[in-house]
Scaffold this motif. Structure first.
Motif, PDB file in Angstrom:
ATOM      1  N   GLY A  41      11.008 -11.615  12.395  1.00 13.14           N
ATOM      2  CA  GLY A  41      10.468 -12.925  12.054  1.00 13.14           C
ATOM      3  C   GLY A  41       9.046 -12.842  11.563  1.00 13.14           C
ATOM      4  N   CYS A  42       8.344 -13.956  11.666  1.00 10.54           N
ATOM      5  CA  CYS A  42       7.000 -14.046  11.133  1.00 10.54           C
ATOM      6  C   CYS A  42       6.035 -13.121  11.836  1.00 10.54           C
ATOM      7  CB  CYS A  42       6.506 -15.484  11.195  1.00 10.54           C
ATOM      8  SG  CYS A  42       6.390 -16.081  12.882  1.00 10.54           S
ATOM      9  N   GLY A  43       6.345 -12.691  13.024  1.00 14.75           N
ATOM     10  CA  GLY A  43       5.442 -11.839  13.766  1.00 14.75           C
ATOM     11  C   GLY A  43       5.736 -10.363  13.573  1.00 14.75           C
ATOM     12  N   ASP A  44       6.273  -9.971  12.423  1.00 14.24           N
ATOM     13  CA  ASP A  44       6.633  -8.590  12.168  1.00 14.24           C
ATOM     14  C   ASP A  44       5.426  -7.678  12.367  1.00 14.24           C
ATOM     15  OD1 ASP A  44       7.840  -6.264  11.371  1.00 14.24           O
ATOM     16  OD2 ASP A  44       7.982  -6.816   9.255  1.00 14.24           O
ATOM     17  N   THR A  45       5.567  -6.736  13.264  1.00 13.40           N
ATOM     18  CA  THR A  45       4.460  -5.840  13.577  1.00 13.40           C
ATOM     19  C   THR A  45       4.783  -4.402  13.188  1.00 13.40           C
ATOM     20  OG1 THR A  45       5.296  -5.544  15.813  1.00 13.40           O
ATOM     21  CG2 THR A  45       3.625  -7.276  15.481  1.00 13.40           C
ATOM     22  N   SER A  46       5.692  -4.207  12.241  1.00 12.49           N
ATOM     23  CA  SER A  46       6.043  -2.854  11.835  1.00 12.49           C
ATOM     24  C   SER A  46       4.822  -2.141  11.262  1.00 12.49           C
ATOM     25  CB  SER A  46       7.181  -2.873  10.810  1.00 12.49           C
ATOM     26  OG  SER A  46       6.794  -3.597   9.670  1.00 12.49           O
ATOM     27  N   THR A  47       4.800  -0.842  11.428  1.00 14.64           N
ATOM     28  CA  THR A  47       3.684  -0.033  10.948  1.00 14.64           C
ATOM     29  C   THR A  47       3.777   0.098   9.438  1.00 14.64           C
ATOM     30  OG1 THR A  47       3.745   1.197  13.012  1.00 14.64           O
ATOM     31  CG2 THR A  47       2.578   2.210  11.170  1.00 14.64           C
ATOM     32  N   PRO A  48       2.676  -0.189   8.725  1.00 17.52           N
ATOM     33  CA  PRO A  48       2.721  -0.040   7.264  1.00 17.52           C
ATOM     34  C   PRO A  48       2.831   1.438   6.893  1.00 17.52           C
ATOM     35  CG  PRO A  48       0.499  -0.584   7.983  1.00 17.52           C
ATOM     36  CD  PRO A  48       1.383  -0.655   9.189  1.00 17.52           C
ATOM     37  N   PRO A  49       3.408   1.734   5.732  1.00 15.65           N
ATOM     38  CA  PRO A  49       3.516   3.128   5.309  1.00 15.65           C
ATOM     39  C   PRO A  49       2.122   3.729   5.106  1.00 15.65           C
ATOM     40  CG  PRO A  49       4.266   1.646   3.579  1.00 15.65           C
ATOM     41  CD  PRO A  49       3.959   0.807   4.775  1.00 15.65           C
ATOM     42  N   PRO A  50       1.972   5.013   5.375  1.00 13.96           N
ATOM     43  CA  PRO A  50       0.652   5.640   5.239  1.00 13.96           C
ATOM     44  C   PRO A  50       0.291   5.891   3.779  1.00 13.96           C
ATOM     45  CG  PRO A  50       2.274   7.287   5.828  1.00 13.96           C
ATOM     46  CD  PRO A  50       2.976   5.958   5.861  1.00 13.96           C
ATOM     47  N   PRO A  51      -1.000   6.034   3.491  1.00 13.10           N
ATOM     48  CA  PRO A  51      -1.409   6.424   2.138  1.00 13.10           C
ATOM     49  C   PRO A  51      -0.841   7.809   1.810  1.00 13.10           C
ATOM     50  CG  PRO A  51      -3.287   5.638   3.413  1.00 13.10           C
ATOM     51  CD  PRO A  51      -2.146   5.790   4.371  1.00 13.10           C
ATOM     52  N   PHE A  52      -0.665   8.087   0.514  1.00 14.91           N
ATOM     53  CA  PHE A  52      -0.189   9.399   0.091  1.00 14.91           C
ATOM     54  C   PHE A  52      -0.918   9.840  -1.163  1.00 14.91           C
ATOM     55  CE2 PHE A  52       2.550   6.549  -2.300  1.00 14.91           C
ATOM     56  CZ  PHE A  52       2.707   7.184  -3.539  1.00 14.91           C
ATOM     57  N   SER A  53      -0.975  11.142  -1.366  1.00 13.79           N
ATOM     58  CA  SER A  53      -1.613  11.704  -2.550  1.00 13.79           C
ATOM     59  C   SER A  53      -0.638  11.656  -3.718  1.00 13.79           C
ATOM     60  CB  SER A  53      -2.038  13.150  -2.299  1.00 13.79           C
ATOM     61  OG  SER A  53      -2.491  13.728  -3.516  1.00 13.79           O
ATOM     62  N   ALA A  54      -1.122  11.156  -4.839  1.00 11.65           N
ATOM     63  CA  ALA A  54      -0.321  11.151  -6.064  1.00 11.65           C
ATOM     64  C   ALA A  54      -0.805  12.262  -7.002  1.00 11.65           C
ATOM     65  CB  ALA A  54      -0.398   9.797  -6.748  1.00 11.65           C
ATOM     66  N   GLY A  55      -1.549  13.204  -6.453  1.00 13.48           N
ATOM     67  CA  GLY A  55      -1.982  14.356  -7.242  1.00 13.48           C
ATOM     68  C   GLY A  55      -3.325  14.150  -7.907  1.00 13.48           C
ATOM     69  N   ARG A  56      -3.561  14.954  -8.887  1.00 16.51           N
ATOM     70  CA  ARG A  56      -4.843  14.955  -9.588  1.00 16.51           C
ATOM     71  C   ARG A  56      -4.802  14.031 -10.802  1.00 16.51           C
ATOM     72  NH1 ARG A  56      -8.543  17.498  -7.831  1.00 16.51           N
ATOM     73  NH2 ARG A  56      -9.625  17.856  -9.782  1.00 16.51           N
ATOM     74  N   VAL A  57      -5.977  13.587 -11.190  1.00 17.20           N
ATOM     75  CA  VAL A  57      -6.123  12.730 -12.377  1.00 17.20           C
ATOM     76  C   VAL A  57      -5.495  13.414 -13.588  1.00 17.20           C
ATOM     77  CG1 VAL A  57      -7.864  11.824 -13.972  1.00 17.20           C
ATOM     78  CG2 VAL A  57      -8.136  11.478 -11.508  1.00 17.20           C
ATOM     79  N   ALA A  58      -5.694  14.725 -13.710  1.00 12.44           N
ATOM     80  CA  ALA A  58      -5.158  15.478 -14.853  1.00 12.44           C
ATOM     81  C   ALA A  58      -3.631  15.435 -14.917  1.00 12.44           C
ATOM     82  CB  ALA A  58      -5.641  16.931 -14.783  1.00 12.44           C
ATOM     83  N   ASP A  59      -2.980  15.170 -13.783  1.00 10.51           N
ATOM     84  CA  ASP A  59      -1.516  15.108 -13.739  1.00 10.51           C
ATOM     85  C   ASP A  59      -0.971  13.756 -14.190  1.00 10.51           C
ATOM     86  OD1 ASP A  59      -1.582  17.669 -12.636  1.00 10.51           O
ATOM     87  OD2 ASP A  59      -1.519  16.899 -10.575  1.00 10.51           O
ATOM     88  N   VAL A  79      -9.313   6.504  -6.541  1.00 13.50           N
ATOM     89  CA  VAL A  79      -9.506   7.779  -7.220  1.00 13.50           C
ATOM     90  C   VAL A  79     -10.853   8.316  -6.769  1.00 13.50           C
ATOM     91  CG1 VAL A  79      -9.644   8.966  -9.433  1.00 13.50           C
ATOM     92  CG2 VAL A  79      -8.178   6.950  -9.197  1.00 13.50           C
ATOM     93  N   SER A  80     -10.835   9.516  -6.197  1.00 16.00           N
ATOM     94  CA  SER A  80     -12.057  10.123  -5.697  1.00 16.00           C
ATOM     95  C   SER A  80     -12.000  11.628  -5.917  1.00 16.00           C
ATOM     96  CB  SER A  80     -12.223   9.812  -4.203  1.00 16.00           C
ATOM     97  OG  SER A  80     -13.387  10.418  -3.696  1.00 16.00           O
ATOM     98  N   ALA A  81     -13.047  12.176  -6.490  1.00 20.76           N
ATOM     99  CA  ALA A  81     -13.145  13.618  -6.748  1.00 20.76           C
ATOM    100  C   ALA A  81     -11.919  14.145  -7.487  1.00 20.76           C
ATOM    101  CB  ALA A  81     -13.371  14.381  -5.441  1.00 20.76           C
ATOM    102  N   GLY A  82     -11.396  13.347  -8.414  1.00 18.34           N
ATOM    103  CA  GLY A  82     -10.267  13.763  -9.227  1.00 18.34           C
ATOM    104  C   GLY A  82      -8.911  13.650  -8.569  1.00 18.34           C
ATOM    105  N   GLU A  83      -8.858  13.097  -7.353  1.00 24.82           N
ATOM    106  CA  GLU A  83      -7.603  12.935  -6.622  1.00 24.82           C
ATOM    107  C   GLU A  83      -7.200  11.462  -6.578  1.00 24.82           C
ATOM    108  OE1 GLU A  83      -5.609  15.296  -5.179  1.00 24.82           O
ATOM    109  OE2 GLU A  83      -6.921  16.904  -5.879  1.00 24.82           O
ATOM    110  N   ILE A  84      -5.917  11.201  -6.767  1.00 25.43           N
ATOM    111  CA  ILE A  84      -5.384   9.840  -6.733  1.00 25.43           C
ATOM    112  C   ILE A  84      -4.695   9.622  -5.393  1.00 25.43           C
ATOM    113  CG2 ILE A  84      -3.776   8.207  -7.797  1.00 25.43           C
ATOM    114  CD1 ILE A  84      -4.072   9.919 -10.385  1.00 25.43           C
ATOM    115  N   THR A  85      -5.065   8.553  -4.701  1.00 21.79           N
ATOM    116  CA  THR A  85      -4.431   8.193  -3.436  1.00 21.79           C
ATOM    117  C   THR A  85      -3.848   6.804  -3.566  1.00 21.79           C
ATOM    118  OG1 THR A  85      -6.001   9.545  -2.196  1.00 21.79           O
ATOM    119  CG2 THR A  85      -4.786   7.878  -0.951  1.00 21.79           C
TER     120      THR A  85
END
Length: 164
Positions: free
Chosen positions: A32-50, A142-148
């Motif tokens: 219901g409205c009180g959903d307390t599920s844990t949000p998915p964690p951040p992940f690396s999408a690799g480098r800007v060059a990719d 985007v930090s130090a060439g890494e995408i999160t």
């Protein structure tokens, strides 16, 4: 769950009791409205060059699509809002380079839900139903060439992150 926990709205159990369906049908309830599920964690999408401009990458394990346009980097869910089915590229998909497990890419930013045929454009906006809303966008940094990508933080469909 109390009625107060839903901002004073009538809870599902109380509603079913009022309409005479009783508690036997409560078993089919959902979060219901009180959903307390844990949000998915951040992940690396690799480098800007990719991530060259005009290439879209589908990360299947994270159910997210990462793209780059003239405004910068962006990401959105790969889950159709109609019935929560994973979307795929409409055509032209190849394996990501450098090789990444569960990653496909395409220069054609068009996505399709195989369940009922909803389609979405390169920004995740719905172009054909039955879905009535676009794909939810996520925070990208985007930090130090890494995408999160942070799928736990929703942002507007026009939000972009520049290389920093």
């Amino acid at each position: 769950m109390s009625e107060e926990s839903c901002g004073g709205m009538m809870g599902r159990r109380r509603f079913l009791e009022v309409v005479g369906l009783g508690s036997a049908l409560i078993v089919v309830g959902t979060a219901g409205c009180g959903d307390t599920s844990t949000p998915p964690p951040p992940f690396s999408a690799g480098r800007v060059a990719d991530h060259p401009q005009g290439v879209y990458k589908l990360y299947t394990a994270q159910a997210a699509i990462v793209g780059r346009d003239a405004g910068g980097y962006f990401a959105f869910t790969a889950i159709c809002p109609h019935e929560a089915t994973a979307v795929t590229f409409q055509s032209g998909a190849t394996a990501c380079e450098p090789a990444a497990s569960g990653c496909a890419q395409s220069t054609i930013g068009a996505f399709r839900c195989p369940n009922h045929g909803s389609t979405f454009d390169a920004n995740g906006d719905v172009t054909q139903g039955p879905a009535t809303t676009g794909l939810q966008h996520f925070q990208v940094t985007v930090s130090a060439g890494e995408i999160t990508v942070n799928p736990g933080v929703n942002v507007g469909a026009n939000v972009r992150s520049m290389a920093g």
